[in-house]
Design a protein around this motif. Structure first.
Motif, PDB file in Angstrom:
ATOM      1  N   GLU A 576     -13.585  -1.582   3.046  1.00 15.09           N
ATOM      2  CA  GLU A 576     -13.357  -2.792   2.239  1.00 15.09           C
ATOM      3  C   GLU A 576     -13.282  -2.431   0.760  1.00 15.09           C
ATOM      4  O   GLU A 576     -12.453  -2.971   0.017  1.00 15.09           O
ATOM      5  CB  GLU A 576     -14.486  -3.792   2.482  1.00 15.09           C
ATOM      6  CG  GLU A 576     -14.274  -5.126   1.789  1.00 15.09           C
ATOM      7  CD  GLU A 576     -15.402  -6.114   2.039  1.00 15.09           C
ATOM      8  OE1 GLU A 576     -15.468  -7.139   1.340  1.00 15.09           O
ATOM      9  OE2 GLU A 576     -16.228  -5.842   2.946  1.00 15.09           O
ATOM     10  N   LEU A 577     -14.130  -1.497   0.355  1.00 15.73           N
ATOM     11  CA  LEU A 577     -14.100  -1.007  -1.027  1.00 15.73           C
ATOM     12  C   LEU A 577     -12.767  -0.317  -1.314  1.00 15.73           C
ATOM     13  O   LEU A 577     -12.152  -0.540  -2.368  1.00 15.73           O
ATOM     14  CB  LEU A 577     -15.267  -0.038  -1.238  1.00 15.73           C
ATOM     15  CG  LEU A 577     -15.513   0.472  -2.658  1.00 15.73           C
ATOM     16  CD1 LEU A 577     -15.882  -0.673  -3.585  1.00 15.73           C
ATOM     17  CD2 LEU A 577     -16.624   1.514  -2.651  1.00 15.73           C
ATOM     18  N   ALA A 578     -12.302   0.494  -0.366  1.00 17.02           N
ATOM     19  CA  ALA A 578     -11.009   1.155  -0.535  1.00 17.02           C
ATOM     20  C   ALA A 578      -9.881   0.131  -0.608  1.00 17.02           C
ATOM     21  O   ALA A 578      -8.929   0.285  -1.382  1.00 17.02           O
ATOM     22  CB  ALA A 578     -10.776   2.121   0.630  1.00 17.02           C
ATOM     23  N   GLY A 579      -9.976  -0.926   0.194  1.00 16.20           N
ATOM     24  CA  GLY A 579      -8.969  -1.977   0.164  1.00 16.20           C
ATOM     25  C   GLY A 579      -8.910  -2.681  -1.183  1.00 16.20           C
ATOM     26  O   GLY A 579      -7.828  -3.031  -1.661  1.00 16.20           O
ATOM     27  N   LEU A 580     -10.065  -2.897  -1.797  1.00 18.25           N
ATOM     28  CA  LEU A 580     -10.092  -3.527  -3.125  1.00 18.25           C
ATOM     29  C   LEU A 580      -9.407  -2.646  -4.160  1.00 18.25           C
ATOM     30  O   LEU A 580      -8.661  -3.136  -5.018  1.00 18.25           O
ATOM     31  CB  LEU A 580     -11.545  -3.787  -3.539  1.00 18.25           C
ATOM     32  CG  LEU A 580     -12.246  -4.985  -2.900  1.00 18.25           C
ATOM     33  CD1 LEU A 580     -13.717  -5.007  -3.286  1.00 18.25           C
ATOM     34  CD2 LEU A 580     -11.580  -6.288  -3.317  1.00 18.25           C
ATOM     35  N   LEU A 581      -9.661  -1.350  -4.085  1.00 20.71           N
ATOM     36  CA  LEU A 581      -9.010  -0.424  -5.014  1.00 20.71           C
ATOM     37  C   LEU A 581      -7.497  -0.457  -4.838  1.00 20.71           C
ATOM     38  O   LEU A 581      -6.740  -0.388  -5.808  1.00 20.71           O
ATOM     39  CB  LEU A 581      -9.537   0.998  -4.784  1.00 20.71           C
ATOM     40  CG  LEU A 581     -11.008   1.223  -5.154  1.00 20.71           C
ATOM     41  CD1 LEU A 581     -11.495   2.568  -4.631  1.00 20.71           C
ATOM     42  CD2 LEU A 581     -11.204   1.148  -6.670  1.00 20.71           C
ATOM     43  N   MET A 582      -7.042  -0.583  -3.590  1.00 12.64           N
ATOM     44  CA  MET A 582      -5.608  -0.690  -3.336  1.00 12.64           C
ATOM     45  C   MET A 582      -5.041  -1.980  -3.907  1.00 12.64           C
ATOM     46  O   MET A 582      -3.926  -1.997  -4.447  1.00 12.64           O
ATOM     47  CB  MET A 582      -5.338  -0.623  -1.832  1.00 12.64           C
ATOM     48  CG  MET A 582      -5.500   0.757  -1.224  1.00 12.64           C
ATOM     49  SD  MET A 582      -5.385   0.721   0.583  1.00 12.64           S
ATOM     50  CE  MET A 582      -3.805  -0.086   0.817  1.00 12.64           C
ATOM     51  N   GLU A 583      -5.785  -3.074  -3.790  1.00  6.09           N
ATOM     52  CA  GLU A 583      -5.310  -4.361  -4.315  1.00  6.09           C
ATOM     53  C   GLU A 583      -5.106  -4.297  -5.822  1.00  6.09           C
ATOM     54  O   GLU A 583      -4.133  -4.830  -6.359  1.00  6.09           O
ATOM     55  CB  GLU A 583      -6.301  -5.464  -3.967  1.00  6.09           C
ATOM     56  CG  GLU A 583      -6.259  -5.905  -2.515  1.00  6.09           C
ATOM     57  CD  GLU A 583      -7.230  -7.034  -2.235  1.00  6.09           C
ATOM     58  OE1 GLU A 583      -7.670  -7.680  -3.208  1.00  6.09           O
ATOM     59  OE2 GLU A 583      -7.550  -7.260  -1.054  1.00  6.09           O
ATOM     60  N   TYR A 584      -6.068  -3.659  -6.498  1.00  4.90           N
ATOM     61  CA  TYR A 584      -5.959  -3.567  -7.943  1.00  4.90           C
ATOM     62  C   TYR A 584      -4.781  -2.691  -8.369  1.00  4.90           C
ATOM     63  O   TYR A 584      -4.246  -2.847  -9.456  1.00  4.90           O
ATOM     64  CB  TYR A 584      -7.254  -3.025  -8.542  1.00  4.90           C
ATOM     65  CG  TYR A 584      -8.428  -3.951  -8.336  1.00  4.90           C
ATOM     66  CD1 TYR A 584      -8.249  -5.327  -8.333  1.00  4.90           C
ATOM     67  CD2 TYR A 584      -9.715  -3.465  -8.138  1.00  4.90           C
ATOM     68  CE1 TYR A 584      -9.314  -6.194  -8.129  1.00  4.90           C
ATOM     69  CE2 TYR A 584     -10.792  -4.327  -7.929  1.00  4.90           C
ATOM     70  CZ  TYR A 584     -10.578  -5.678  -7.932  1.00  4.90           C
ATOM     71  OH  TYR A 584     -11.635  -6.529  -7.729  1.00  4.90           O
ATOM     72  N   SER A 585      -4.390  -1.776  -7.488  1.00  6.13           N
ATOM     73  CA  SER A 585      -3.263  -0.903  -7.808  1.00  6.13           C
ATOM     74  C   SER A 585      -1.942  -1.451  -7.302  1.00  6.13           C
ATOM     75  O   SER A 585      -0.881  -0.977  -7.688  1.00  6.13           O
ATOM     76  CB  SER A 585      -3.492   0.491  -7.198  1.00  6.13           C
ATOM     77  OG  SER A 585      -4.686   1.067  -7.694  1.00  6.13           O
ATOM     78  N   SER A 586      -1.987  -2.453  -6.411  1.00 12.47           N
ATOM     79  CA  SER A 586      -0.766  -2.931  -5.758  1.00 12.47           C
ATOM     80  C   SER A 586       0.210  -3.563  -6.738  1.00 12.47           C
ATOM     81  O   SER A 586       1.421  -3.537  -6.517  1.00 12.47           O
ATOM     82  CB  SER A 586      -1.117  -3.941  -4.666  1.00 12.47           C
ATOM     83  OG  SER A 586      -1.738  -5.087  -5.234  1.00 12.47           O
TER      84      SER A 586
END
Length: 756
Positions: A576-586
Motif C-alpha cells: 500500500e505504501l508502494a502504491g501511494l508512491l506510485m500515485e504521487y509519481s503518476s
C-alpha cells in the motif's frame, strides 16, 4: 441402491439428496416414479435396512431430498398422497436441532408451493374440476392445525417447536399464507402471553409478524399482544418488548408512549427521578430491583436497549437532559459517590462497583451525545467521567468504556479554555499513571485513548500546546519499549497520530528519532502487531499534507524490510505504501517530456518500489500477490501510455535469486516460443548462465531488463484472475464434495455428525 442390503449410511444419504435433485425436473420425476425408485427412497418403511432411519445424517438427507424435489405439482401430489407430510411433522421434535430447523424450511417451502399451485388451478378450470386433484387448501391447513395444536400443548419442547415454525413461516411465506397462519395461532398465542411463560420466543414471533402487513390490521390484534407483553411479570422481557415496539415505524403513538415508560422505568426508579410515570404498576419491578442478580440484569437490559435505540435513531420526543442527568446519577451510585444521599439504599448497595451496570451506563452516556441539547451538561458529564478515570481499582473494561464516553463528550463542542484546562491538569496526569499500570489492558486502552483524543481534537492549537506542555510525547516514546506487543502497537499508532495532528512534525529531530524507532521495530520486533502499526504510520504520513523530511531517508528501508516480513499483513501494508508512491509519481506520466518520465521512474526504482512489486507477485500469501498484481497492472497501464508516444527502454535490474529467477525463467520461456514482444537477452556470460539448466538457486547476480517488456511477459491479467479465485473454487465444488463423502464412507468409525 434400491436392491442393496449392505448400504453404507453415508452413501445412502448422498443417494437421497441426488434423487431429490433429479426429481426436481418433471421428466426425471416421471422416470424415477415409474421405476419405483422414488417410492423406495422416500418411504422409510420400505427400506431394506430400517436401522438407517436412526442415523441423523440419513434423516437430514431425506429432508434435503424432499426439499429439492418439491418444485412442481407432480412432486407436491406425491408428497401429499404418500402421507410424507406427517413424517416431516414428526421430525419437528427430532433430537437433532439441525433436522428440526430443516423441517421448518421444508414445511414453509411446501406451503408456499401449494399456494402457487392453488392460484394456477384457479386459472385452469379443467384442472380445478378434476376428481383426482388434491385439495391444496386442506393440505396447507393440516400444517397450520398442527402448529396451533403444538402451541396449545402442555409440553414446553412441543410449544417451542411450533413457535420456531411460526417465526420461519412469518418471515418466508407469502402474505395470504401469513394471514391464514395467524388466524390459526392467534388464540393459543394469546393464552401463552397471558400465562406469562416463554416470553422471549413469543417476542421473536411478534418481531416477525411486525414486519408484515398483519401488523396494521386491527383484526390481527398484534398491538394488543405487544401491550400485554409490555406488562409481563418478567420485567426483562417487558423491556425487550418495549425496545421492539420503539423500533417499529407503524406502531401507534399510544403504544410507543407506553413502551417508553417501560423502557425508562428501571433507570428512573433507581435514580429516584421525578420523571417516573404516574400510576405505573411497579410491584414487579420493585421486587426485581430488591434482589442483586435480577436488579443488575434488569438495569443492563434497559440501559443497553436505550443506547441501541439511540444509535438506530429510533427514540424521539424524550426528555433528553433529564435522562442524561439520571444516567450521570446512576454512574455516581455505581462508583459510591451518591450512596449516602440515595433514597434507594438497598438498590444502591447492589450497584456499587458493579462492572456490568457501569459499562452499560457509560455506553449510554456516550450515546446521548447525539442530542445537541446535551452540550449544556458537558461539565456534569466530564465530572463523573473524571471520577471514573481517577478510580485506582477500576476494572480495565470499565476504564475503556470511560475513555470512549469521554471522547464522545469532547467531540460535541469546540474545545473551551475550561475543557482544555481539564485535559491539561486532570486528564493528562491520570493518563501518565495509567500508562504505567501493571495491567497491559489498561496500558493499551490508555494509549488508544491518547491516539483517539488527539485525532478528535486535531487542528486545535490549544490541545497541541497542552499535549507538548504535558510532555506526553516522552510517555509515548517510553511505551515503545513495553513488554506487551499490543501496547507497543498502540504506542506506535499514538505517536504517528501525534505527529500528524499536532505541530510536532515541524521538529526534525523528533521525526528522525521516531523513524529510527519505527525502523527498529520493523526489523527486530518479534510480534506482528507493532510491525503492522509501524508501516501504517508511514502510510499515514505519506497521505498527510504535512511535510516529513525524514521520510526521504527512511522510505526505501521501510519498503525493503516490510516486503521481506514474515507476516502477510505487514507485506500488504508495505505494498500500500508502494502504491501511494506510485500515485504521487503518476501525474508525471501524463507529461510528454521523456526527462520528466524517466526522472519519476528513476525515483521509484531508487526507492525500491519495482523490486517490492516484482518480488511480492510471487509471494506465497494470496492477498500479497493479489495486491502486487493490481499495482503492476496499474504501472503497466501508465507505461503503455508513455510507450505509445515513443518513451520506452527504461530498465530494471533483476536479481538471479529467488523471485528474480521466476521472472527470468518466464522471459526465457516466452523467448523460446518465438514471441516477438518477449524480452531478448544478450550474449553476456550472465545471460548464458541463466539459460543453462545447471543454474543453481544461489548463483546470484543481476540482469538488466526492460521494465515494460517484463510486465508484458508476466501475463498479469491471467495472474489476477487466478488470484481473485479464493480457495472456494477448489473446495466448494461437486467433485470435492464427492471426495469428502467417499473418504468418510471408507472410514471404519461411523460418521455420526448430523450436520454433514
Amino acid at each position: 441402491m434400491t436392491k442393496s442390503k449392505t448400504t453404507d449410511s453415508t452413501v445412502f444419504s448422498f443417494t437421497l439428496k441426488l434423487t431429490g435433485l433429479l426429481a426436481a425436473k418433471v421428466d426425471n420425476f416421471s422416470l424415477l416414479k415409474e421405476s419405483g425408485i422414488l417410492h423406495y427412497m422416500f418411504d422409510p418403511e420400505g427400506w431394506h435396512i430400517p436401522e438407517l432411519w436412526k442415523n441423523a445424517s440419513v434423516r437430514c438427507a431425506w429432508l434435503h431430498g424432499l426439499w429439492s424435489m418439491l418444485q412442481h405439482q407432480q412432486a407436491l401430489d406425491f408428497f401429499c398422497r404418500k402421507g410424507l407430510i406427517n413424517q416431516v411433522l414428526c421430525l419437528q421434535s427430532d433430537e437433532s436441532l439441525f433436522i428440526a430447523s430443516l423441517t421448518n424450511q421444508v414445511l414453509v417451502h411446501f406451503m408456499n408451493s401449494t399456494m402457487v399451485t392453488v392460484l394456477n388451478n384457479c386459472e385452469t378450470k379443467a384442472q380445478n374440476d378434476s376428481p383426482d386433484s388434491l385439495d391444496w387448501d386442506s393440505a396447507t391447513a393440516e400444517v397450520m392445525n398442527h402448529v396451533a395444536v403444538s402451541l396449545a400443548s402442555e409440553e414446553q419442547s412441543t410449544i417451542l417447536s411450533g413457535i420456531r415454525l411460526v417465526v420461519v413461516a412469518l418471515a418466508q411465506c407469502s402474505e395470504p399464507l401469513k394471514g391464514k397462519l395467524w388466524k390459526h395461532v392467534l388464540e393459543p398465542l394469546d393464552v401463552l402471553v397471558q400465562y406469562g411463560s416463554l416470553t422471549r420466543p413469543i417476542l421473536a414471533v411478534l418481531q416477525a409478524v411486525a414486519k408484515s402487513t398483519l401488523f396494521i390490521n386491527p383484526e390481527c390484534r398484534v398491538e394488543a399482544l405487544m401491550e400485554a407483553m409490555l406488562y409481563s411479570r418478567n420485567t426483562n422481557d417487558s423491556v425487550q418488548c418495549a425496545a421492539l415496539v420503539l423500533q417499529l415505524e407503524n406502531s401507534s403513538q399510544t403504544l410507543k408512549r407506553k413502551a417508553k415508560d417501560v423502557l425508562f422505568l428501571p433507570l428512573l426508579h433507581v435514580t429516584s427521578s421525578s420523571l417516573q410515570p404516574h400510576g405505573q404498576e411497579n410491584s414487579y419491578m420493585e421486587n426485581q430491583l430488591s434482589q442483586r442478580i435480577s436488579c443488575v440484569s434488569l438495569l443492563t437490559q434497559s440501559l443497553s436497549s436505550i443506547a441501541d435505540l439511540i444509535c438506530k435513531e429510533s427514540l424521539a420526543d424524550i426528555p433528553v437532559q433529564q435522562i442524561t442527568t439520571s444516567v450521570i446519577s446512576l454512574l455516581r451510585i455505581c462508583i459510591g459517590n451518591h450512596l449516602s444521599t440515595s433514597p434507594n439504599l438497598q438498590t444502591s448497595s447492589h450497584l456499587f462497583g458493579c462492572c456490568k451496570v457501569q459499562r452499560s451506563s457509560l455506553d449510554l452516556l456516550g450515546s446521548l451525545t447525539v442530542y445537541k441539547e446535551n452540550v449544556d451538561l458537558l461539565h456534569e458529564a466530564l465530572s463523573v467521567l473524571l471520577l471514573y478515570l481517577q478510580c485506582p481499582d477500576l476494572h480495565a473494561t470499565v476504564l475503556k468504556k470511560a475513555h470512549e464516553a469521554t471522547l464522545k463528550w469532547f467531540s460535541i463542542c469546540a474545545l473551551s479554555p475550561e475543557s482544555c484546562n481539564t485535559i491539561s491538569h486532570d486528564i493528562f496526569p491520570l493518563l501518565k499513571k495509567h500508562v504505567c499500570d501493571g495491567r497491559w489492558e489498561v496500558r493499551d486502552s490508555t494509549l488508544e485513548f491518547i491516539m483517539q483524543l488527539t485525532a478528535t481534537l486535531k487542528g486545535s492549537i490549544k490541545y497541541a500546546e497542552a499535549f507538548q506542555d504535558s510532555d506526553m510525547i516522552s510517555v509515548l516514546f517510553t511505551s515503545l519499549e513495553d513488554g506487551e506487543g499490543y501496547v507497543r502497537a498502540s504506542a506506535v499508532t499514538a505517536l504517528g497520530q501525534a505527529f500528524t495532528a499536532t505541530n510536532l512534525s515541524l521538529c526534525t529531530s523528533l521525526q528522525e528519532e521516531l523513524c529510527k524507532h519505527l525502523l527498529n521495530i520493523l526489523t527486530q520486533d518479534p510480534e506482528n502487531f507493532p510491525r503492522r502499526a509501524a508501516v501504517k504510520v508511514f502510510i499515514s504520513w505519506l497521505k498527510s499534507p504535512l511535510t516529513f523530511s525524514s521520510l526521504d531517508h527512511t522510505i526505501s528501508s521501510v519498503l525493503s524490510v516490510g516486503s521481506n516480513d514474515f507476516d502477510w499483513e505487514v507485506k500488504v501494508h508495505t505494498l500500500e505504501l508502494a502504491g501511494l508512491l506510485m500515485e504521487y509519481s503518476s501525474g508525471v506520466f501524463t507529461f510528454s517530456e521523456t526527462t520528466c518520465i524517466n526522472q519519476a521512474l528513476k525515483k521509484l526504482r531508487d526507492l525500491g518500489v519495482f523490486d517490492v512489486l516484482l518480488k511480492c507477485i510471487f509471494d506465497c500469501d494470496r492477498p500479497v500477490s493479489e495486491k502486487a498484481c493490481t499495482l503492476l497492472l496499474k504501472l503497466r497501464k501508465f507505461l503503455k501510455q508513455t510507450c505509445s508516444t515513443g518513451h520506452n527502454g527504461f530498465t530494471v535490474e533483476i536479481t538471479r535469486c529467488s523471485w528474480g529467477q521466476e521472472i527470468l525463467k518466464s522471459c526465457n520461456r516466452r523467448q523460446q516460443t518465438g514471441d516477438p514482444n518477449c524480452v531478448r537477452f544478450g550474449d553476456s556470460e550472465s545471460s548464458r548462465q541463466m539459460n543453462s539448466e545447471d543454474c543453481g538457486p544461489n548463483d546470484c547476480g543481476t540482469e538488466k531488463l526492460d521494465l515494460f517488456k517484463v510486465l508484458e511477459v508476466l501475463d498479469l491479467e491471467d495472474m489476477q484472475y487466478n488470484l481473485s479465485l479464493s480457495s472456494d473454487h477448489v473446495i466448494n465444488s461437486p467433485r470435492s464434495i464427492m471426495e469428502d463423502i467417499l473418504f468418510a464412507a471408507q472410514q471404519n468409525e461411523e460418521n455420526t455428525v448430523d450436520c454433514y
